[in-house]
Design a protein around this motif. Structure first.
Motif, PDB file in Angstrom:
ATOM      1  N   PHE A  40      22.095  41.853  57.547  1.00  0.00           N
ATOM      2  CA  PHE A  40      21.136  41.679  58.634  1.00  0.00           C
ATOM      3  C   PHE A  40      21.858  40.935  59.745  1.00  0.00           C
ATOM      4  O   PHE A  40      22.581  39.970  59.480  1.00  0.00           O
ATOM      5  CB  PHE A  40      19.949  40.806  58.233  1.00  0.00           C
ATOM      6  N   LEU A  41      21.639  41.369  60.974  1.00  0.00           N
ATOM      7  CA  LEU A  41      21.987  40.570  62.132  1.00  0.00           C
ATOM      8  C   LEU A  41      20.667  40.145  62.745  1.00  0.00           C
ATOM      9  O   LEU A  41      19.827  40.995  63.071  1.00  0.00           O
ATOM     10  CB  LEU A  41      22.803  41.365  63.159  1.00  0.00           C
ATOM     11  N   ILE A  42      20.476  38.850  62.848  1.00  0.00           N
ATOM     12  CA  ILE A  42      19.258  38.294  63.438  1.00  0.00           C
ATOM     13  C   ILE A  42      19.675  37.525  64.682  1.00  0.00           C
ATOM     14  O   ILE A  42      20.589  36.698  64.638  1.00  0.00           O
ATOM     15  CB  ILE A  42      18.548  37.340  62.445  1.00  0.00           C
ATOM     16  N   CYS A  43      19.011  37.819  65.797  1.00  0.00           N
ATOM     17  CA  CYS A  43      19.302  37.079  67.023  1.00  0.00           C
ATOM     18  C   CYS A  43      18.041  37.002  67.868  1.00  0.00           C
ATOM     19  O   CYS A  43      17.031  37.633  67.559  1.00  0.00           O
ATOM     20  CB  CYS A  43      20.462  37.692  67.792  1.00  0.00           C
ATOM     21  N   TRP A  80       9.828  42.088  69.054  1.00  0.00           N
ATOM     22  CA  TRP A  80      10.685  42.155  67.871  1.00  0.00           C
ATOM     23  C   TRP A  80      11.249  43.570  67.819  1.00  0.00           C
ATOM     24  O   TRP A  80      10.526  44.525  67.571  1.00  0.00           O
ATOM     25  CB  TRP A  80       9.886  41.844  66.625  1.00  0.00           C
ATOM     26  N   VAL A  81      12.529  43.712  68.083  1.00  0.00           N
ATOM     27  CA  VAL A  81      13.189  45.010  68.082  1.00  0.00           C
ATOM     28  C   VAL A  81      14.021  45.115  66.807  1.00  0.00           C
ATOM     29  O   VAL A  81      14.742  44.177  66.449  1.00  0.00           O
ATOM     30  CB  VAL A  81      14.096  45.178  69.323  1.00  0.00           C
ATOM     31  N   ILE A  92      16.097  41.716  66.602  1.00  0.00           N
ATOM     32  CA  ILE A  92      16.193  40.967  67.856  1.00  0.00           C
ATOM     33  C   ILE A  92      14.792  40.454  68.163  1.00  0.00           C
ATOM     34  O   ILE A  92      13.871  41.239  68.381  1.00  0.00           O
ATOM     35  CB  ILE A  92      16.716  41.849  69.004  1.00  0.00           C
ATOM     36  N   PHE A  93      14.646  39.149  68.133  1.00  0.00           N
ATOM     37  CA  PHE A  93      13.331  38.510  68.244  1.00  0.00           C
ATOM     38  C   PHE A  93      13.142  37.764  69.550  1.00  0.00           C
ATOM     39  O   PHE A  93      14.095  37.204  70.110  1.00  0.00           O
ATOM     40  CB  PHE A  93      13.176  37.440  67.148  1.00  0.00           C
ATOM     41  N   GLU A  99      10.695  32.383  64.859  1.00  0.00           N
ATOM     42  CA  GLU A  99      10.238  31.201  64.112  1.00  0.00           C
ATOM     43  C   GLU A  99       9.092  31.570  63.169  1.00  0.00           C
ATOM     44  O   GLU A  99       9.065  31.146  62.017  1.00  0.00           O
ATOM     45  CB  GLU A  99       9.803  30.111  65.083  1.00  0.00           C
ATOM     46  N   ARG A 100       8.159  32.369  63.650  1.00  0.00           N
ATOM     47  CA  ARG A 100       6.988  32.734  62.849  1.00  0.00           C
ATOM     48  C   ARG A 100       7.373  33.498  61.573  1.00  0.00           C
ATOM     49  O   ARG A 100       6.888  33.201  60.497  1.00  0.00           O
ATOM     50  CB  ARG A 100       6.009  33.573  63.654  1.00  0.00           C
ATOM     51  N   TYR A 101       8.247  34.494  61.724  1.00  0.00           N
ATOM     52  CA  TYR A 101       8.576  35.333  60.570  1.00  0.00           C
ATOM     53  C   TYR A 101       9.717  34.766  59.725  1.00  0.00           C
ATOM     54  O   TYR A 101       9.819  35.104  58.551  1.00  0.00           O
ATOM     55  CB  TYR A 101       8.893  36.760  61.023  1.00  0.00           C
TER      56      TYR A 101
END
Length: 114
Positions: A40-43, A80-81, A92-93, A99-101
């Motif tokens: 996962f890439l989360i940004c 949220w993409v 991509i948030f 923060e929520r998820y």
């Protein structure tokens, strides 16, 4: 580029996101805890246009290198993409939704990739 292994692809996506000023990019290695994907890439992007710019640039640069997304969703009004490259899934948030998820907490057993 279409011969990149999944780790290199995740790092390339992180670099592209950073070029577009993505906030706090994080790569999680989920290979040992998920059968869905390897990384996962989360940004975070700080606005809808910023989310769109990050997502569009990643998709365009990979496509130019012969790498095509399997699926693309949540674009960008949802804040949220998600872009699915099979072995790498990019989230991509907007800051509030990240923060929520709390995906980095939900997948807290995953190793963080430097």
């Amino acid at each position: 580029m279409n011969k990149l292994d999944s780790r290199k692809l995740a790092k390339l996506c992180r670099d592209i996101a950073l070029d577009k000023k993505a906030i706090d990019p994080l790569i999680l290695d989920v290979r040992k805890i998920s059968s869905v994907t390897d990384y996962f890439l989360i940004c975070t992007g700080n606005s809808e246009p910023h989310l769109k710019a990050i997502a569009d640039t990643i998709a365009r640069q990979l496509r130019e290198g012969g790498v095509h997304a399997r699926h693309h969703d949540g674009y960008p009004h949802s804040r949220w993409v998600v872009i699915d490259y099979g072995d790498v899934i990019i989230h991509i948030f907007h800051p509030e939704l990240r923060e929520r998820y709390g995906l980095e907490h939900l997948w807290g057993d995953a190793k963080r990739v430097k």
